[in-house]
Design a protein around this motif. Structure first.
Motif, PDB file in Angstrom:
ATOM      1  N   SER A  90       2.702 -27.360  53.307  1.00 12.86           N
ATOM      2  CA  SER A  90       3.419 -28.596  52.958  1.00 12.86           C
ATOM      3  C   SER A  90       3.155 -28.983  51.503  1.00 12.86           C
ATOM      4  O   SER A  90       4.080 -29.371  50.772  1.00 12.86           O
ATOM      5  N   LEU A  91       1.891 -28.878  51.063  1.00 11.44           N
ATOM      6  CA  LEU A  91       1.558 -29.194  49.675  1.00 11.44           C
ATOM      7  C   LEU A  91       2.166 -28.171  48.723  1.00 11.44           C
ATOM      8  O   LEU A  91       2.655 -28.529  47.641  1.00 11.44           O
ATOM      9  N   HIS A  92       2.190 -26.918  49.147  1.00 10.92           N
ATOM     10  CA  HIS A  92       2.787 -25.859  48.327  1.00 10.92           C
ATOM     11  C   HIS A  92       4.264 -26.166  48.065  1.00 10.92           C
ATOM     12  O   HIS A  92       4.748 -26.051  46.937  1.00 10.92           O
ATOM     13  N   LYS A  93       4.979 -26.600  49.076  1.00 14.08           N
ATOM     14  CA  LYS A  93       6.396 -26.907  48.906  1.00 14.08           C
ATOM     15  C   LYS A  93       6.599 -28.117  47.993  1.00 14.08           C
ATOM     16  O   LYS A  93       7.554 -28.159  47.202  1.00 14.08           O
ATOM     17  N   VAL A  94       5.696 -29.100  48.093  1.00 11.03           N
ATOM     18  CA  VAL A  94       5.794 -30.270  47.210  1.00 11.03           C
ATOM     19  C   VAL A  94       5.653 -29.838  45.751  1.00 11.03           C
ATOM     20  O   VAL A  94       6.421 -30.264  44.875  1.00 11.03           O
ATOM     21  N   LEU A  95       4.673 -28.979  45.469  1.00 11.35           N
ATOM     22  CA  LEU A  95       4.461 -28.510  44.099  1.00 11.35           C
ATOM     23  C   LEU A  95       5.641 -27.685  43.610  1.00 11.35           C
ATOM     24  O   LEU A  95       6.064 -27.799  42.447  1.00 11.35           O
ATOM     25  N   ASN A  97       8.768 -27.947  44.554  1.00 11.82           N
ATOM     26  CA  ASN A  97       9.872 -28.880  44.278  1.00 11.82           C
ATOM     27  C   ASN A  97       9.634 -29.645  42.977  1.00 11.82           C
ATOM     28  O   ASN A  97      10.575 -29.933  42.230  1.00 11.82           O
ATOM     29  N   LEU A  98       8.369 -29.969  42.698  1.00  8.98           N
ATOM     30  CA  LEU A  98       8.039 -30.658  41.454  1.00  8.98           C
ATOM     31  C   LEU A  98       8.355 -29.767  40.246  1.00  8.98           C
ATOM     32  O   LEU A  98       8.900 -30.244  39.233  1.00  8.98           O
ATOM     33  N   ILE A  99       8.050 -28.483  40.363  1.00  6.35           N
ATOM     34  CA  ILE A  99       8.369 -27.534  39.291  1.00  6.35           C
ATOM     35  C   ILE A  99       9.874 -27.467  39.078  1.00  6.35           C
ATOM     36  O   ILE A  99      10.364 -27.448  37.945  1.00  6.35           O
ATOM     37  N   ARG A 100      10.630 -27.490  40.164  1.00  4.67           N
ATOM     38  CA  ARG A 100      12.100 -27.485  40.068  1.00  4.67           C
ATOM     39  C   ARG A 100      12.600 -28.706  39.287  1.00  4.67           C
ATOM     40  O   ARG A 100      13.458 -28.601  38.415  1.00  4.67           O
ATOM     41  N   GLN A 101      12.049 -29.869  39.672  1.00  5.50           N
ATOM     42  CA  GLN A 101      12.524 -31.117  39.069  1.00  5.50           C
ATOM     43  C   GLN A 101      12.181 -31.200  37.587  1.00  5.50           C
ATOM     44  O   GLN A 101      12.963 -31.708  36.780  1.00  5.50           O
ATOM     45  N   ILE A 102      11.000 -30.691  37.226  1.00  8.10           N
ATOM     46  CA  ILE A 102      10.557 -30.807  35.839  1.00  8.10           C
ATOM     47  C   ILE A 102      11.238 -29.779  34.945  1.00  8.10           C
ATOM     48  O   ILE A 102      11.740 -30.108  33.866  1.00  8.10           O
ATOM     49  N   PHE A 103      11.296 -28.546  35.412  1.00  8.67           N
ATOM     50  CA  PHE A 103      11.767 -27.466  34.547  1.00  8.67           C
ATOM     51  C   PHE A 103      13.180 -26.989  34.874  1.00  8.67           C
ATOM     52  O   PHE A 103      13.797 -26.273  34.084  1.00  8.67           O
ATOM     53  N   GLY A 104      13.692 -27.380  36.067  1.00  9.29           N
ATOM     54  CA  GLY A 104      15.056 -27.008  36.427  1.00  9.29           C
ATOM     55  C   GLY A 104      15.280 -25.516  36.345  1.00  9.29           C
ATOM     56  O   GLY A 104      14.437 -24.712  36.770  1.00  9.29           O
ATOM     57  N   ASN A 105      16.447 -25.116  35.796  1.00  7.89           N
ATOM     58  CA  ASN A 105      16.793 -23.698  35.683  1.00  7.89           C
ATOM     59  C   ASN A 105      16.553 -23.166  34.269  1.00  7.89           C
ATOM     60  O   ASN A 105      17.199 -22.214  33.831  1.00  7.89           O
ATOM     61  N   SER A 106      15.616 -23.807  33.554  1.00  9.84           N
ATOM     62  CA  SER A 106      15.267 -23.301  32.232  1.00  9.84           C
ATOM     63  C   SER A 106      14.606 -21.936  32.364  1.00  9.84           C
ATOM     64  O   SER A 106      14.185 -21.524  33.445  1.00  9.84           O
ATOM     65  N   THR A 107      14.519 -21.259  31.237  1.00 12.16           N
ATOM     66  CA  THR A 107      13.891 -19.927  31.248  1.00 12.16           C
ATOM     67  C   THR A 107      12.457 -20.017  31.750  1.00 12.16           C
ATOM     68  O   THR A 107      12.016 -19.194  32.564  1.00 12.16           O
ATOM     69  N   PHE A 108      11.721 -21.036  31.305  1.00 17.49           N
ATOM     70  CA  PHE A 108      10.339 -21.191  31.739  1.00 17.49           C
ATOM     71  C   PHE A 108      10.263 -21.510  33.237  1.00 17.49           C
ATOM     72  O   PHE A 108       9.407 -20.997  33.953  1.00 17.49           O
ATOM     73  N   GLY A 109      11.179 -22.361  33.687  1.00 19.48           N
ATOM     74  CA  GLY A 109      11.213 -22.694  35.103  1.00 19.48           C
ATOM     75  C   GLY A 109      11.510 -21.486  35.969  1.00 19.48           C
ATOM     76  O   GLY A 109      10.909 -21.293  37.024  1.00 19.48           O
TER      77      GLY A 109
END
Length: 442
Positions: A90-95, A97-109
């Motif tokens: 559950s915590l893994h999925k939260v993290l 999703n947080l990466i998705r929200q912050i970096f989106g579909n950028s190259t780094f993301g």
């Protein structure tokens, strides 16, 4: 492909398969109807065959092979996610999703997520007739159990793997009167047995050597600072069923079907037929290509006493290991090496082999082979440590396996009571159900 040839075919030997035990539960006929009968099951998996096969094997042993559905707990995979697998799912999925929200579909993301933007959707393979396996949602499954209870009776929930523990325990908490929850431990992962609060489940099924951490030898091997993280934290209680090996699906019914399916290809082979299963090194059974050379030399020594040899690699087999075996043995007329293309002959091999040689890392393969009652030789157990070493020691002491040295005469045989953990666990499940006034569909 490399196929075996031979000028003569020995008389076909009968296939020795253990019969399932006759179970007498002593349940009055009045319990054959209504909400006292368990007619269906749900398997909660984690996407790894080694864990899910144990749950399905138990469901089969309980007679519900045609009445179960599969749900799966999925983790994000790829990129940084592969470094986060130790977190609760559950915590893994939260993290993630947080990466998705912050970096989106950028190259780094994209790099962080390993270009895997969606959870893995695994094909059902025909088990339950779905195009894909549903995500395990404890709340939804509990609602299903409550709403269908009057019509279908209690829901049996069988789960295996660390990621399934929280889901299975939540189902039990949310629908305690409508479900019977069994948590099975996967032998290949040292932290998949619930470490504490085993009373969250109706039954916990675990290999005996999950308790190796509590033994004197285990405490010598495990640093004190690590002991509280190693399963389990207390000796087995009344709701813990201890097995010798891993549960699996290779029961007598499955092997009889496999014997028929593979009859035309395997029955004519010269006898004795030696099947060799090669896995791959793990953190608890580490070895190098030296073991492959040892295996090749030992096989060359026993070829004179073999009618034919069939060799299979696993997905974990390192290329350098398979290349040594192919180079040294691929051209021998007695030897067939499976090329990894479908159909997989594994079940046919279990049904038709006269003897097995298995690398010590493959706990499930060793358990399956020992369920046939045929000679099983293990190579590489000296490279195993911790509970895996203890597992092999137990099998040797019980006469189920012998070390493969290259001095064997494969035409000679030895026998032992077949390892039938799934059937024995099924008996215990029936006993506990009977204590609660429940029975399984007959």
């Amino acid at each position: 492909m490399i196929r075996t040839t031979g000028s003569s075919i020995a008389a076909m030997r009968p296939i020795r398969l253990p019969e399932p035990p006759t179970v007498s539960t002593g349940i009055p006929d009045i319990f054959e109807g209504g909400v006292n009968v368990v007619r269906r099951a749900i398997v909660i998996g984690n996407g790894f065959p080694g864990a899910e096969n144990q749950s399905i094997g138990l469901v089969r042993a309980l007679g519900l092979a045609d009445k179960f559905s599969i749900y799966r707990v999925t983790r994000p995979r790829g990129g940084v996610n592969d470094w986060l697998h130790w977190l609760p799912v559950s915590l893994h999925k939260v993290l993630e999703n947080l990466i998705r929200q912050i970096f989106g579909n950028s190259t780094f993301g994209m790099l962080l997520r390993g270009r895997k933007l969606d959870y893995v959707c695994v094909q059902n393979g025909g088990y339950v007739g779905l195009s894909s396996i549903l995500e395990a949602d404890a709340t939804k499954i509990a609602i299903i159990a409550r709403e269908t209870f009057e019509k279908e009776g209690p829901l049996l929930v069988v789960s295996s793997g660390r990621d399934t523990i929280s889901v299975a325990s939540s189902i039990k908490r949310l629908a305690s009167e409508n479900v019977f929850v069994i948590q099975a431990s996967n032998f290949t992962d040292q932290i998949q047995h619930p470490r504490s609060r085993l009373d969250r489940f109706d039954l916990v099924v675990t290999p005996r050597h999950d308790y190796y951490a509590l033994t004197a030898s285990g405490q010598q091997e495990i640093p004190r600072i690590m002991r509280r993280w190693i399963t389990p934290r207390e000796p087995p209680g009344k709701n813990v069923v201890v097995t010798v090996g891993a549960l699996h699906q290779a029961d007598s019914a499955a092997l009889r079907i496999a014997a028929t399916v593979w009859h035309d290809e395997l029955a004519p082979l010269p006898k004795p037929l030696l099947v060799v299963n090669i896995g791959g090194p793990t953190r608890n059974c580490k070895y190098t290509s030296n073991l492959a050379r040892q295996l090749v030399g030992s096989l060359q020594n026993v070829l004179a006493s073999c009618g034919s040899v069939r060799i299979s690699f696993s997905r974990r087999t390192p290329r350098k290991v398979s290349e040594i075996v192919l180079r040294e043995l691929g051209g021998h007329p007695k030897i067939y090496i499976w090329d990894g293309e479908d159909p997989n002959p594994h079940m046919g091999h279990l049904a038709w082999a006269d003897a097995f040689v298995i690398t010590a890392d493959s706990i499930s393969l060793v358990s399956e082979a020992c369920s046939t009652g045929k000679p099983v030789y293990v190579i590489g157990s000296e490279h195993c440590k911790w509970k895996f070493s203890a597992f092999h020691k137990t099998l040797r002491e019980r006469g189920l396996v012998r070390p493969f040295t290259g001095l064997e005469d494969i035409s000679d045989t030895f026998s032992y009571p077949p390892l039938n953990d799934a059937a024995e666990v099924a008996v215990r499940v029936r006993e506990v159900l009977a204590q609660r006034g429940l029975t399984l569909r007959r």
